[in-house]
Design an enzyme around this catalytic site. Sequence first.
Site, short mmCIF file in Angstrom:
data_model
loop_
_atom_site.label_atom_id
_atom_site.label_comp_id
_atom_site.label_asym_id
_atom_site.label_seq_id
_atom_site.Cartn_x
_atom_site.Cartn_y
_atom_site.Cartn_z
N THR A 297 0.85 -1.19 0.00
CA THR A 297 0.00 0.00 0.00
C THR A 297 0.89 1.24 0.00
O THR A 297 1.98 1.21 0.56
CB THR A 297 -0.86 -0.07 1.27
OG1 THR A 297 -1.78 -1.14 1.11
CG2 THR A 297 -1.59 1.21 1.58
N ARG B 291 -14.76 -6.51 0.25
CA ARG B 291 -14.07 -6.12 1.49
C ARG B 291 -13.42 -4.73 1.31
O ARG B 291 -12.83 -4.43 0.29
CB ARG B 291 -12.99 -7.15 1.81
CG ARG B 291 -12.17 -6.89 3.07
CD ARG B 291 -10.84 -6.27 2.74
NE ARG B 291 -10.00 -6.08 3.93
CZ ARG B 291 -8.88 -5.39 3.94
NH1 ARG B 291 -8.43 -4.85 2.82
NH2 ARG B 291 -8.19 -5.24 5.04
N VAL B 292 -13.58 -3.89 2.32
CA VAL B 292 -12.94 -2.57 2.31
C VAL B 292 -12.06 -2.47 3.56
O VAL B 292 -12.50 -2.83 4.66
CB VAL B 292 -14.00 -1.44 2.31
CG1 VAL B 292 -13.33 -0.08 2.44
CG2 VAL B 292 -14.85 -1.49 1.04
N GLY B 293 -10.84 -2.00 3.39
CA GLY B 293 -9.93 -1.87 4.52
C GLY B 293 -9.96 -0.48 5.13
O GLY B 293 -10.93 0.27 4.98
N ASP B 294 -8.88 -0.14 5.80
CA ASP B 294 -8.81 1.13 6.52
C ASP B 294 -8.48 2.33 5.63
O ASP B 294 -8.82 3.47 5.96
CB ASP B 294 -7.73 1.05 7.61
CG ASP B 294 -6.36 0.71 7.01
OD1 ASP B 294 -6.27 -0.26 6.23
OD2 ASP B 294 -5.38 1.43 7.30
N THR C 48 -0.61 1.82 6.94
CA THR C 48 -0.58 0.59 6.14
C THR C 48 -0.55 -0.60 7.09
O THR C 48 0.07 -0.52 8.15
CB THR C 48 0.66 0.56 5.23
OG1 THR C 48 0.80 -0.77 4.68
CG2 THR C 48 1.95 0.91 5.96
N GLY C 49 -1.22 -1.66 6.70
CA GLY C 49 -1.21 -2.85 7.55
C GLY C 49 -2.55 -3.58 7.50
O GLY C 49 -3.33 -3.35 6.57
N GLY D 136 -5.95 -4.01 7.69
CA GLY D 136 -6.96 -2.96 7.71
C GLY D 136 -8.01 -3.13 8.78
O GLY D 136 -8.45 -2.15 9.39
N1 ASP Z 1 -4.29 -1.42 4.96
C1 ASP Z 1 -4.56 -2.04 3.69
C2 ASP Z 1 -5.91 -2.75 3.78
O1 ASP Z 1 -6.19 -3.34 4.79
C3 ASP Z 1 -3.55 -3.05 3.29
C4 ASP Z 1 -2.12 -2.63 3.40
O2 ASP Z 1 -1.78 -1.64 4.01
O3 ASP Z 1 -1.28 -3.32 2.84
O4 ASP Z 1 -6.62 -2.74 2.81
#
Ligand code: ASP
Length: 315
Positions: free
Chosen positions: A180, A208-211, A231-232, A234
């Site tokens: 990301t 699915r939707v992340g952060d 990033t991480g 989500g």
């Molecule tokens: N945070 C992002 C998500 O969960 C993924 C990522 O940071 O790699 O969609």
Amino acid sequence: MTTRLSPDGIALALHGGAGRILRDRMQPARDAELRASVARLLRNGLARLEAGAAALDAAQEVVAALEDDPQFNAGRGSALTSEGGVEMDAALMDGRSRAAGAVAGVREARNPIALARAVLDDGRHVLLAGAGADRFARERGIALAEPAWFVTAERLAELESARSGGRLSLDRDEPGAFGTVGAVARDIEGHLAAATSTGGMTNQRPGRVGDTPLIGAGTWADDASCAVSATGHGEAFIRAVFAHEVDAAVRLGALSLRAACEHALARVAALGGAGGCIALAPRGEPVAVFNTPGMVRGWIVPGHTPTVRLYGDEG
Ligand code: ASP
């Protein structure tokens, strides 16, 4: 990190994802190439800020360039869903007014961050999702790309490996690709901005939707406190309301920005999540924190060469 500030406080920081970025898994040539391209983006972005570009524009441009680079999980080269498609999320926020624009689950915009910017500029809504967001892209004349343009051989291989292991993975859990992307900037007028873009997680369920596109979770900017791009994992960042937790810890808890980021990341970790963020303080001091083995990250201030770091042992 000890970075001396220039008097005007212009600053730019970026990340290219947190995860299993390990020295012994990285080819030396790839390491060098990645550092060079991050440094180039930082230099170009700083030149724009020095020429008077707004923080919001500079952050958007850096993220768009990272979206165009297929090594990163955003735009072209996005992580693939369990059905092999791309569903991209992006957001940006202007610290001057806390105006924000975001898109979730978009499939057509070549640069999802440009579409998020169109949502911000339009001003009626903050977050558009799915087919409605794709339609908004067409109506606004945002550059589009065919589905196949986004999909790379590397991401297909990662999906195969995640599927066969029954895993949902941060893309960098797999060897060979980065994550990301995000940028935070402070401009000549002292305004902050943050921008983040992602393809999500490999093998995620469609829908699915992340952060990343959730203001206050993966993306935040307020001139009074900080600009943050995360990033991480989500789900954990959403449940920790990560970026807003950083803001609140600075604003109400009077923590330093680094302490605030560490505090918010501890709340993510307590939920079983891993990842990190880059952030800028109101006067432009850059901070990067993460609890994964590595995070692609870099920052620059006037009069200094860019700092670029990949692994956890680089400080
Ligand atoms: N945070 C992002 C998500 O969960 C993924 C990522 O940071 O790699 O969609």
